[in-house]
Design a protein around this motif. Structure first.
Motif, PDB file in Angstrom:
ATOM      1  N   ASN A  17       0.999  -1.308  -0.008  1.00  0.00           N
ATOM      2  CA  ASN A  17      -0.014  -0.024   0.025  1.00  0.00           C
ATOM      3  C   ASN A  17       0.959   1.351   0.069  1.00  0.00           C
ATOM      4  OD1 ASN A  17      -2.180   1.721   0.264  1.00  0.00           O
ATOM      5  ND2 ASN A  17      -2.568   1.323   2.354  1.00  0.00           N
ATOM      6  N   TYR A  18       1.411   1.529  -1.189  1.00  0.00           N
ATOM      7  CA  TYR A  18       2.382   2.590  -1.226  1.00  0.00           C
ATOM      8  C   TYR A  18       2.520   3.237  -2.737  1.00  0.00           C
ATOM      9  CZ  TYR A  18       5.537  -0.630  -3.812  1.00  0.00           C
ATOM     10  OH  TYR A  18       6.092  -1.545  -4.448  1.00  0.00           O
ATOM     11  N   GLY A  19       2.940   4.368  -2.457  1.00  0.00           N
ATOM     12  CA  GLY A  19       3.097   5.090  -4.114  1.00  0.00           C
ATOM     13  C   GLY A  19       2.005   6.114  -4.271  1.00  0.00           C
ATOM     14  N   HIS A  20       1.579   6.725  -2.954  1.00  0.00           N
ATOM     15  CA  HIS A  20       0.181   7.705  -2.911  1.00  0.00           C
ATOM     16  C   HIS A  20       0.742   9.167  -3.651  1.00  0.00           C
ATOM     17  CE1 HIS A  20      -0.403   4.317  -0.405  1.00  0.00           C
ATOM     18  NE2 HIS A  20      -1.836   4.777  -0.539  1.00  0.00           N
ATOM     19  N   GLY A  21       1.894   9.490  -3.967  1.00  0.00           N
ATOM     20  CA  GLY A  21       2.318  10.601  -4.602  1.00  0.00           C
ATOM     21  C   GLY A  21       1.775  11.864  -3.731  1.00  0.00           C
ATOM     22  N   GLY A  22       1.221  12.770  -4.419  1.00  0.00           N
ATOM     23  CA  GLY A  22       0.649  13.935  -3.901  1.00  0.00           C
ATOM     24  C   GLY A  22      -0.628  13.907  -3.283  1.00  0.00           C
ATOM     25  N   ALA A  23      -1.296  12.640  -2.818  1.00  0.00           N
ATOM     26  CA  ALA A  23      -2.408  12.431  -2.456  1.00  0.00           C
ATOM     27  C   ALA A  23      -2.663  11.496  -1.261  1.00  0.00           C
ATOM     28  CB  ALA A  23      -3.366  12.162  -3.620  1.00  0.00           C
ATOM     29  N   GLY A  24      -1.700  11.127  -0.652  1.00  0.00           N
ATOM     30  CA  GLY A  24      -1.634  10.240   0.416  1.00  0.00           C
ATOM     31  C   GLY A  24      -2.523  10.458   1.434  1.00  0.00           C
ATOM     32  N   VAL A  25      -2.858  11.491   1.852  1.00  0.00           N
ATOM     33  CA  VAL A  25      -3.749  11.947   2.918  1.00  0.00           C
ATOM     34  C   VAL A  25      -5.376  11.733   2.103  1.00  0.00           C
ATOM     35  CG1 VAL A  25      -4.538  13.763   4.566  1.00  0.00           C
ATOM     36  CG2 VAL A  25      -2.297  13.562   4.104  1.00  0.00           C
ATOM     37  N   THR A  26      -5.330  12.285   1.167  1.00  0.00           N
ATOM     38  CA  THR A  26      -6.669  12.239   0.549  1.00  0.00           C
ATOM     39  C   THR A  26      -6.895  10.874   0.374  1.00  0.00           C
ATOM     40  OG1 THR A  26      -5.962  14.325  -0.756  1.00  0.00           O
ATOM     41  CG2 THR A  26      -7.872  12.933  -1.895  1.00  0.00           C
ATOM     42  N   LEU A  27      -6.215  10.056   0.181  1.00  0.00           N
ATOM     43  CA  LEU A  27      -6.459   8.530  -0.300  1.00  0.00           C
ATOM     44  C   LEU A  27      -6.617   7.553   1.111  1.00  0.00           C
ATOM     45  CD1 LEU A  27      -4.704   8.061  -3.832  1.00  0.00           C
ATOM     46  CD2 LEU A  27      -7.111   8.966  -3.293  1.00  0.00           C
ATOM     47  N   SER A  28      -6.128   8.118   2.163  1.00  0.00           N
ATOM     48  CA  SER A  28      -5.526   7.290   3.141  1.00  0.00           C
ATOM     49  C   SER A  28      -6.906   6.148   3.541  1.00  0.00           C
ATOM     50  CB  SER A  28      -5.214   8.023   4.427  1.00  0.00           C
ATOM     51  OG  SER A  28      -6.186   9.218   4.601  1.00  0.00           O
ATOM     52  N   TRP A  29      -8.104   6.808   3.840  1.00  0.00           N
ATOM     53  CA  TRP A  29      -9.148   5.847   4.389  1.00  0.00           C
ATOM     54  C   TRP A  29      -9.514   4.935   3.114  1.00  0.00           C
ATOM     55  CZ3 TRP A  29     -10.282   5.242   9.378  1.00  0.00           C
ATOM     56  CH2 TRP A  29      -9.726   6.140  10.247  1.00  0.00           C
ATOM     57  N   GLY A  30      -9.803   5.605   2.210  1.00  0.00           N
ATOM     58  CA  GLY A  30     -10.188   4.540   0.798  1.00  0.00           C
ATOM     59  C   GLY A  30      -9.188   3.362   0.760  1.00  0.00           C
ATOM     60  N   CYS A  31      -7.925   3.715   0.972  1.00  0.00           N
ATOM     61  CA  CYS A  31      -7.076   2.660   0.489  1.00  0.00           C
ATOM     62  C   CYS A  31      -6.959   1.628   1.944  1.00  0.00           C
ATOM     63  CB  CYS A  31      -5.375   3.209   0.356  1.00  0.00           C
ATOM     64  SG  CYS A  31      -5.435   4.162  -1.326  1.00  0.00           S
ATOM     65  N   ALA A  32      -7.189   2.213   3.014  1.00  0.00           N
ATOM     66  CA  ALA A  32      -6.832   1.406   4.227  1.00  0.00           C
ATOM     67  C   ALA A  32      -8.134   0.414   4.011  1.00  0.00           C
ATOM     68  CB  ALA A  32      -6.927   2.336   5.456  1.00  0.00           C
ATOM     69  N   ARG A  33      -9.238   0.958   3.773  1.00  0.00           N
ATOM     70  CA  ARG A  33     -10.570  -0.005   3.768  1.00  0.00           C
ATOM     71  C   ARG A  33     -10.368  -1.036   2.672  1.00  0.00           C
ATOM     72  NH1 ARG A  33     -13.610   1.863   7.450  1.00  0.00           N
ATOM     73  NH2 ARG A  33     -13.588   4.278   8.098  1.00  0.00           N
ATOM     74  N   GLU A  34      -9.868  -0.512   1.434  1.00  0.00           N
ATOM     75  CA  GLU A  34      -9.484  -1.656   0.330  1.00  0.00           C
ATOM     76  C   GLU A  34      -8.559  -2.903   1.271  1.00  0.00           C
ATOM     77  OE1 GLU A  34      -9.642  -0.550  -3.573  1.00  0.00           O
ATOM     78  OE2 GLU A  34      -8.090  -2.238  -4.130  1.00  0.00           O
ATOM     79  N   VAL A  35      -7.528  -2.349   1.725  1.00  0.00           N
ATOM     80  CA  VAL A  35      -6.509  -3.565   2.485  1.00  0.00           C
ATOM     81  C   VAL A  35      -7.244  -4.346   3.180  1.00  0.00           C
ATOM     82  CG1 VAL A  35      -4.690  -3.666   4.098  1.00  0.00           C
ATOM     83  CG2 VAL A  35      -4.303  -1.803   2.300  1.00  0.00           C
ATOM     84  N   ALA A  36      -8.284  -3.567   4.079  1.00  0.00           N
ATOM     85  CA  ALA A  36      -8.919  -4.443   5.189  1.00  0.00           C
ATOM     86  C   ALA A  36      -9.882  -5.561   4.248  1.00  0.00           C
ATOM     87  CB  ALA A  36      -9.739  -3.535   5.854  1.00  0.00           C
ATOM     88  N   GLN A  37     -10.296  -5.222   3.059  1.00  0.00           N
ATOM     89  CA  GLN A  37     -11.331  -6.117   2.352  1.00  0.00           C
ATOM     90  C   GLN A  37     -10.250  -7.287   2.037  1.00  0.00           C
ATOM     91  OE1 GLN A  37     -12.955  -3.733  -0.838  1.00  0.00           O
ATOM     92  NE2 GLN A  37     -14.279  -2.637   0.500  1.00  0.00           N
TER      93      GLN A  37
END
Ligand code: FAD
Length: 323
Positions: A297-317
């Motif tokens: 779960n890496y490579g979030h460029g200039g948007a890590g904060v913006t994507l943080s919850w969406g990506c975390a929830r996909e990891v949980a899936q």
């Protein structure tokens, strides 16, 4: 849920912390292992407002950004989280398409009335954004994880190798949230830094986020509760984290042109961070014969904060599919 897993999350930035928290709240036994902790991270430097910048692929980024927008909207009600609901105005020097590419991630956006455009701009879009005050938010997120029973430990990992006698190989699952460090950790040459510089100034009474990505350099004004963050710059491949005074002056000049009230603001400091970029963000499960699986779960460029919850929830899936 099925049996809880022992999970090591590598990295304590906004991506590692959010992912660890979501997994802990799903019932797993979660430890973060990290070389550095806030405030010594890219995540601590981030401006940081909700806006999908310098990250792809769009088809995956849009739903992650939309999910995070929902999460921030709930968290903004908690006064100690450091999240401010703010209107944002994106400016365009020439008329562009009626809807911005990231518009699908938002509940609503609307064209800005012409009298709200600074001189030299042909169009603008108003949308609801969030300013995440990272000096408050990251400690809040860490504490929430600790209160939920998560663990954060200092630990520098060598490049991942399932065949080495390494303590990280005795866990059930590894989650790689190493940001730019994934270049070495996951031996991924596609990861590269994009240097960004910011100026922190006193707040002369601003509330609206303003952004201009249509000029030769990206310019943004991010009012927080006690100061304003001014940006920005994007230098591909540059890794020098010392502030460049000339660039700082240029950022100030660009921001004052858009918002003249900043003329009276006093400079409080200069910040530099390295965005962890990749042609495409990597969020996937890797099975490794002889060792525990890894979810990257890496490579979030200039948007890590913006994507943080969406990506975390996909990891949980993905984790739920493993149990
Ligand atoms: C100037 C600037 C402005 C920005 N503005 C915004 C914005 O407005 N909105 C937005 O959404 N985003 C913004 N960003 C982007 C955002 O900051 C990043 O996308 C985000 O911080 C990435 O988070 P991360 O957790 O992946 O990485 P990091 O915060 O870098 O954390 C990586 C973690 O991994 C650990 N690590 C690395 N290698 C190892 C190892 N071998 N062993 C153990 N631990 C390791 C590190 O110690 C650290 O704990 C901005 C970035 C910059 C530079």
């Amino acid at each position: 849920m099925a049996a809880p897993l022992n999970i090591i999350v590598i990295g304590c930035g906004v991506i590692g912390l959010t992912t660890a928290l979501v997994l802990r709240e799903a019932g797993h036994r979660v430890r973060i292992w990290a070389r550095d902790r806030p405030p010594h991270l890219t995540s601590s430097v981030a401006a940081a407002f909700w806006y999908p910048y310098r990250v792809s692929p769009e088809r995956r980024v849009t739903p992650w950004a939309r999910q995070s927008h929902r999460d921030f909207s709930e968290l903004a009600a908690q006064p100690d989280a450091g999240i401010l609901a703010r209107e944002a105005l994106e400016l365009f020097r020439v008329h562009g398409p009626a809807a911005p590419t990231w518009g699908a991630a938002l509940p609503a956006h609307s064209p800005a009335p012409p009298d709200q455009l600074p001189p030299g701009f042909a169009a603008g879009v108003l949308f609801s954004s969030f300013v995440i005050e990272t000096p408050r938010y990251l400690p809040w997120l860490s504490q929430r994880l600790l209160d939920a029973g998560g663990v954060i430990e200092p630990h520098t990992l060598r490049p991942l190798d399932p065949h080495r006698d390494d303590p990280c190989n005795s866990t059930d699952l590894l989650i790689d949230c190493a940001g730019l460090g994934a270049r070495e950790l996951a031996r991924d040459p596609a990861v590269y830094p994009v240097r960004g510089q910011l100026v922190r100034v006193t707040n002369p009474g601003l509330e609206r986020v303003i952004l201009d990505e249509s000029g030769p350099a990206i310019t943004y004004i991010v009012p927080r509760s006690a100061d304003v963050i001014l940006g920005g710059s994007s230098d591909e491949g540059a890794e020098d984290t010392a502030p460049d005074p000339e660039l700082g002056q240029a950022i100030l000049r660009r921001c004052v042109e858009i918002e003249p009230r900043l003329r009276s603001a006093a400079v409080l400091g200069h910040l530099v961070g390295l965005r962890p970029c990749r042609p495409e963000l990597r969020l996937e499960l890797e099975h490794r014969p002889g060792g525990p699986p890894v979810i990257h779960n890496y490579g979030h460029g200039g948007a890590g904060v913006t994507l943080s919850w969406g990506c975390a929830r996909e990891v949980a899936q993905l984790v739920a599919q493993l149990t």
